[in-house]
Write a protein that holds these residues in place. Structure first.
Motif, short mmCIF file in Angstrom:
data_model
loop_
_atom_site.label_atom_id
_atom_site.label_comp_id
_atom_site.label_asym_id
_atom_site.label_seq_id
_atom_site.Cartn_x
_atom_site.Cartn_y
_atom_site.Cartn_z
N CYS B 22 0.86 -1.19 0.00
CA CYS B 22 0.00 0.00 0.00
C CYS B 22 0.89 1.24 0.00
O CYS B 22 1.94 1.25 0.66
CB CYS B 22 -0.88 0.06 1.24
SG CYS B 22 -1.85 -1.40 1.54
N CYS B 25 3.18 2.53 3.11
CA CYS B 25 3.52 1.43 4.01
C CYS B 25 4.98 1.51 4.42
O CYS B 25 5.85 1.84 3.61
CB CYS B 25 3.24 0.10 3.30
SG CYS B 25 3.78 -1.32 4.27
N CYS B 56 2.23 -9.44 4.54
CA CYS B 56 2.59 -8.34 3.65
C CYS B 56 4.10 -8.31 3.43
O CYS B 56 4.58 -8.25 2.31
CB CYS B 56 2.15 -7.01 4.25
SG CYS B 56 0.37 -6.80 4.22
N ASN B 126 4.41 -4.85 12.79
CA ASN B 126 3.42 -3.76 12.65
C ASN B 126 2.25 -3.96 13.60
O ASN B 126 1.24 -3.29 13.52
CB ASN B 126 2.95 -3.63 11.19
CG ASN B 126 2.40 -4.93 10.63
OD1 ASN B 126 2.10 -5.86 11.40
ND2 ASN B 126 2.23 -4.99 9.33
N GLN B 203 7.35 -1.21 12.18
CA GLN B 203 6.94 -0.89 10.82
C GLN B 203 5.48 -0.46 10.82
O GLN B 203 4.60 -1.18 11.29
CB GLN B 203 7.13 -2.13 9.92
CG GLN B 203 6.59 -1.99 8.52
CD GLN B 203 5.45 -2.94 8.26
OE1 GLN B 203 5.45 -4.08 8.69
NE2 GLN B 203 4.43 -2.47 7.55
N CYS B 205 1.87 0.07 9.62
CA CYS B 205 0.88 -0.37 8.64
C CYS B 205 -0.15 0.75 8.59
O CYS B 205 -0.99 0.84 9.48
CB CYS B 205 0.23 -1.68 9.07
SG CYS B 205 -1.23 -2.08 8.11
N ASN B 206 -0.01 1.60 7.59
CA ASN B 206 -0.86 2.79 7.59
C ASN B 206 -2.30 2.49 7.23
O ASN B 206 -3.16 3.34 7.32
CB ASN B 206 -0.26 3.87 6.67
CG ASN B 206 -0.05 3.35 5.26
OD1 ASN B 206 0.53 2.28 5.08
ND2 ASN B 206 -0.52 4.09 4.28
S1 SF4 Z 1 1.49 -3.76 6.15
FE1 SF4 Z 1 -0.38 -2.56 6.01
S2 SF4 Z 1 0.17 -0.83 4.77
FE2 SF4 Z 1 1.76 -2.33 4.47
S3 SF4 Z 1 1.12 -3.46 2.68
FE3 SF4 Z 1 0.33 -4.54 4.45
S4 SF4 Z 1 -1.74 -3.72 4.72
FE4 SF4 Z 1 -0.66 -2.33 3.39
#
Ligand code: SF4
Lengths: 617, 341
Positions: B22, B25, B56, B126, B203, B205-206
């Motif tokens: 995203c 991120c 992710c 995250n 990290q 996770c926005n």
């Molecule tokens: S960690 Fe959160 S912001 Fe990053 S890719 Fe995954 S869902 Fe998207």
């Protein structure tokens, strides 16, 4: 007193006693002396479920059966001719395994009030006293007392003295069956090299056993069992798990790849690990991982790095490895998965045999995930099939399941072992490095077997990524393209199917090419089914037996073979698994014959059942 | 290990795959810093292998033009162990997240640390499950309201640093996605360490847990709430570096250095396990009064424990020199043979 000499074609002896009594050990010694004499033979140990069950109880009884003869011996024998029992519990458990009129050699000391109580036998029902053994030839000997007398003044403690009891029985049996003491004496002396007093005591009791046969009037008969007519050559004895390990090592040598075995302890597969871990000087690397999943995952890592990678377990462990087998299928890396089957489901009966993981091997994964499946049919065949599993995995770049089972894993037989130079080479070539390559490396190109190149990390110009997500053909990049997914599923299936061009045709183990009945089996039931078929043929029935070693894919000619018989019976130690696959694949109206008792087939029960089927009972 | 004559660039380590995290991120920064530091190691890119699990962050290997494997959930650590054991010549990196390494892969994670192969773990923490769209994770704070915990989560979070020290890890560090320089320094130190390097990265996770580490990264709070540890230097923090940590026996206290206590301050020693353990427990909820700042940097390094792959392959070599290279014919014949004529 004059003894009568009788010549026998074959004999079955069962040693039984408390698991702490060393029955396996006694059995193995007898086996070695018998093999050296040139008899053909097969053995089977019957372990108690618990490692340290209470002494003297039924749960603690351990057995060892040997079948030896002057003819071809295919199984450890249905029922025994001679039963050795060291205590009351052993008799209680094993009497049903003895033939009517058979010989029971009894250690009377094991039938005192305490032992009877431990075996849950009321004292007034002491089988040695209540006449219930009238139909048998019972030889009552106070082995404990004789042993203690023989070793009086030896300076050894009672515990050490009592441990020599087995040697008495062994000496007596050596006398009865004309086996030499030499080999066992040699063994004792080398085993107790550092403790000559113990060595001397063992030899003394062994001789006492022999002399007991010679001098007492209890034994009026001695038996001769002539050497078997076996294929000329050099032989050794081998157990199934040991043979698996040797087959893997041989494949490592012939493919010139170091072997990696990632695994986790489990009964009855652990002996493969124990065996392999001894041979580090062969570049055999074993890793006892933290769990079953790590066992296979470390192997996948080693396969990625260019090792001949193998993992091994038994049913419950294989269940845990399932997801990783799917990964290996997607990665298209060579991997051998050994399943030493045991009775399930769940923990089931760990020390008992079964063949109920065939469908698991065929279908037990998420998604369309075909793998090659092969099975070993006897202890020595474990060598051949372990070698084959490696060959197929390496040549076709895919996971291969090798199925064995507790019965052949712990069973032993003579093995005319091969010479290294007579074993086929397994040529392996890694993808070559590319100097200054500007075009992208394609890790999913394929050869005529549909195998992709094995491109090892560290190789210049071949950097690429692989993974569990569906990948685009050729590039290996992630792809959600519908057509591509279907194509990749088909390719992975076709890759397995193509293996049929690189395996031997299905043979009959006995009988004519066509007839009234074909008995189909797979895995460890080979000996029992072959023996049964042989007996039926002798009785005039038009019966044949085929034992399938290559299960997925099947040999090309199998379908044709099935059609040439009026009836097809699939005999398995499960609730009907191979029969389902054969019906599905060949539309054959196969009859399922199943036994699910944690015990192997007895050839006599197979004969009976086949007669019923042949006569439409 | 081969040496390169011309230095590679960050670009050389980027694959042709479009990066699909995203926008915004924290993963982007980590990818960038890794691609930036790798050329400094002077090794050809084919000697690097990145192995990930699921989540992710685990897409990471696809974006690196090195060797890589995107494996299955929680198992990258085990796969990496197999690879490093058999191929000690490679530089092996594990890419994992808080769910991947501490939940489904918890077992392999602690056993990797215990065995100590020379592998670098980048743990993208995250505090949420991003890929499955927002469930609480094993590092989420208690009471976390997510899709799967509408009334708040009940379990207490793992403290990855304390867990790693408990598993006898030989290199334990923490860094932040928002601090590129600090990340690069930590990655280099991790690479140089012979043994497993466990690097936790806060990290953001926005999308599903935006601002989880805001207090450690934003201007107004950062200096108060973070403690950057440097070997041989006193533990100092605060808006104007006015605060320090002092040890009373084994009890840490926060002191005001402007009051002339600067001399008694705790000097950071990366090789002191007891002190590292105390620092790992600076894990208070920042809402608590008198809480300790969150430490970043290297908690602990132990260079005295041999890497697993060395011990593993030493045994092989020892066996070869002791017994000679294996003779298959001898092995197949076993101890006892007989001849049938
Ligand atoms: S960690 Fe959160 S912001 Fe990053 S890719 Fe995954 S869902 Fe998207």
């Amino acid at each position: 007193m004059a003894t009568v000499e009788t010549t026998l074609e074959s004999v079955v002896i069962r040693f039984s006693g408390d698991s702490g009594d060393g029955k396996q050990h006694t059995g193995n010694k007898f086996t070695n002396s018998t093999a050296l004499l040139g008899n053909d033979l097969a053995t089977f140990p019957d372990f108690p479920a618990e490692i340290r069950a209470p002494i003297g109880t039924v749960a603690g009884v351990s057995g060892f059966q040997i079948h030896f003869g002057s003819t071809k011996i295919n199984t450890p024998g249905d029922r025994c001719d001679v039963l050795v029992v060291m205590n009351a519990a052993a008799l209680k458990v094993n009497l049903k395994a003895l033939k009517q009129g058979g010989v029971i050699i009894v250690n009377t000391d094991g039938f005192d009030a305490k032992n009877l109580r431990l075996a849950n036998i009321p004292e007034e029902q002491n089988p040695l006293k209540n006449g219930s053994l009238a139909g048998y030839d019972v030889k009552e000997i106070d082995v404990t007392k004789i042993t203690r007398t023989a070793l009086a003044g030896s300076g050894l403690g009672v515990k050490e003295i009592d441990r020599c009891k087995n040697m008495f029985v062994l000496g007596l049996l050596y006398w009865m069956y004309h086996r030499s003491l030499d080999n066992t004496i040699k063994f004792i002396n080398s085993k107790f090299k550092k403790n000559p007093a113990i060595a001397e005591a063992n030899v003394k009791v062994l001789n006492a056993g022999w002399n007991y046969g010679e001098t007492t009037e209890m034994f009026a008969q001695r038996y001769n069992v002539a050497p078997a007519k076996m294929e000329p050559g050099v032989y050794r004895g081998v157990m199934g798990n040991q043979a698996v390990a040797l087959g893997l090592i041989a494949a490592s040598v012939k493919s010139k790849l170091p072997l990696f075995y990632g695994t986790y302890p489990i009964t009855p597969a652990s002996d493969v690990l124990h065996e392999l871990s001894k041979y580090k000087n062969f570049d055999i690397k074993t890793l006892q991982a933290e769990d079953e999943i790590a066992g296979i995952c470390t192997s996948i890592g080693a396969a990625f790095g260019g090792h001949l990678a193998v993992t091994g377990s038994s049913g419950p462990g294989i269940a845990l490895k399932t997801e990783a087998i799917g990964l290996a299928t997607m990665l298209e890396l060579p991997l051998v998965i050994v399943n030493v089957q045991r009775a399930g489901p769940s923990t089931g009966m760990p020390t008992k045999t079964e063949q109920a993981d065939l469908l698991q091997a065929f279908y037990g994964r998420n998604g369309e995930c075909p793998v090659v499946v092969i099975a070993a049919q006897s202890p020595a065949d474990c060598f051949t099939m372990a070698f084959e599993a490696c060959r197929i995995a390496l040549e076709h770049m895919l996971p291969v399941f090798l199925l064995t089972d507790g019965y052949i894993a712990n069973g032993a037989e003579p093995w005319k072992f091969p010479l290294t130079k007579d074993l086929p080479e397994i040529p392996v070539s890694f993808a070559k490095e590319r100097e200054n390559a500007i075009d992208k490396y394609l890790p999913y190109t394929r050869d005529n077997k549909l195998a992709r190149p094995w491109a090892l990390p560290g190789t210049k110009g071949l950097t690429h990524r692989i993974g569990g997500l569906e990948k685009q053909n050729l590039t290996g990049d992630i792809s959600y393209d519908p057509e591509n997914h279907e194509q990749m599923v088909k390719i992975r299936q076709q890759k397995v199917d193509l293996v049929e061009n690189y395996i031997p045709e299905q043979m009959l183990s006995c009988g004519a090419d066509e007839g009234d009945l074909l008995i189909i089996g797979w895995g460890g039931t080979y000996g029992a089914l072959k023996t049964a078929a042989g007996q039926l043929i002798e009785q005039g029935y038009k019966v044949s037996h085929a034992h399938i070693q290559y299960l997925n894919p099947f040999p090309k000619n199998l379908g044709e073979m099935l059609k040439r018989f009026k009836k097809v019976v699939v005999a398995e130690l499960n609730n009907g698994q191979l029969v389902k696959i054969l019906r599905d694949k060949y539309f054959v109206d196969a009859i399922a014959y199943n036994k699910i008792q944690g015990q192997p087939f007895m050839s006599s029960e197979v004969v009976q059942k086949m007669q019923d089927i042949l006569t439409d009972k | 290990m081969s040496e390169l004559t011309t230095k590679l660039t960050a670009k050389d380590f980027a694959s042709d795959q479009e990066v699909r995290w995203c926008p915004g991120c924290g993963d982007y920064s980590i990818l960038k810093q890794i691609q930036t530091v790798l050329p400094d190691f002077g090794r050809p890119k084919e000697e690097f292998v990145f192995i990930s699990g699921i989540g992710c962050s685990s897409r990471f290997p696809y974006y690196m033009d090195t060797y890589g494997m995107h494996s299955i959930h929680g198992r990258a650590t085990a796969i990496a162990t197999g690879l490093k054991s058999t191929r000690p010549d490679l530089s092996v990196w594990v890419i994992t997240g808080d769910g991947d390494s501490l939940s489904i892969g918890g077992n392999h994670f602690i056993h990797l640390l215990r065995r100590n192969p020379d592998i670098n773990i980048l743990l993208f923490n995250n505090q949420i499950y991003g890929l499955t769209k927002g469930q609480y994770s094993p590092t989420s704070e208690q009471g976390k309201v997510t899709k799967s915990t509408p009334m708040g989560s009940l379990d207490f979070p793992f403290n990855p640093i304390a867990l790693s020290l408990g598993a006898d890890a030989t290199f334990v560090a923490r860094t932040l996605d928002r601090d590129p320089k600090h990340q690069q320094m930590i990655y280099k130190r991790g690479y140089e360490h012979k043994g497993t390097s466990m690097i936790e990265i806060y990290q953001n996770c926005n999308v599903f847990n935006d601002g989880a580490f805001e207090i450690f990264t934003e201007k107004g709070t950062k200096k108060q709430e973070t403690l950057f540890m440097e070997a041989g230097k006193p533990l100092l923090f605060g808006e104007n570096i006015e605060k320090g940590i002092k040890l009373d026996g084994l009890k840490p206290t926060i002191v005001d250095v402007t009051e002339g206590t600067a001399n008694d301050l705790w000097i950071h020693d990366e090789t002191d396990l007891t002190k590292a353990t105390i620092l790992s427990r600076f894990f208070d909820d920042p809402a608590m009064e008198n809480h300790f700042p969150r430490p970043f940097g290297i908690f602990y390094v132990n260079e005295n424990k041999s890497p697993f792959e060395k011990l593993f392959n030493d045994q092989i070599e020892f066996s070869k020199t002791t017994y000679g290279s294996g003779d298959l014919d001898k092995l197949l014949a076993g101890k006892e043979t007989w001849v049938v004529n």
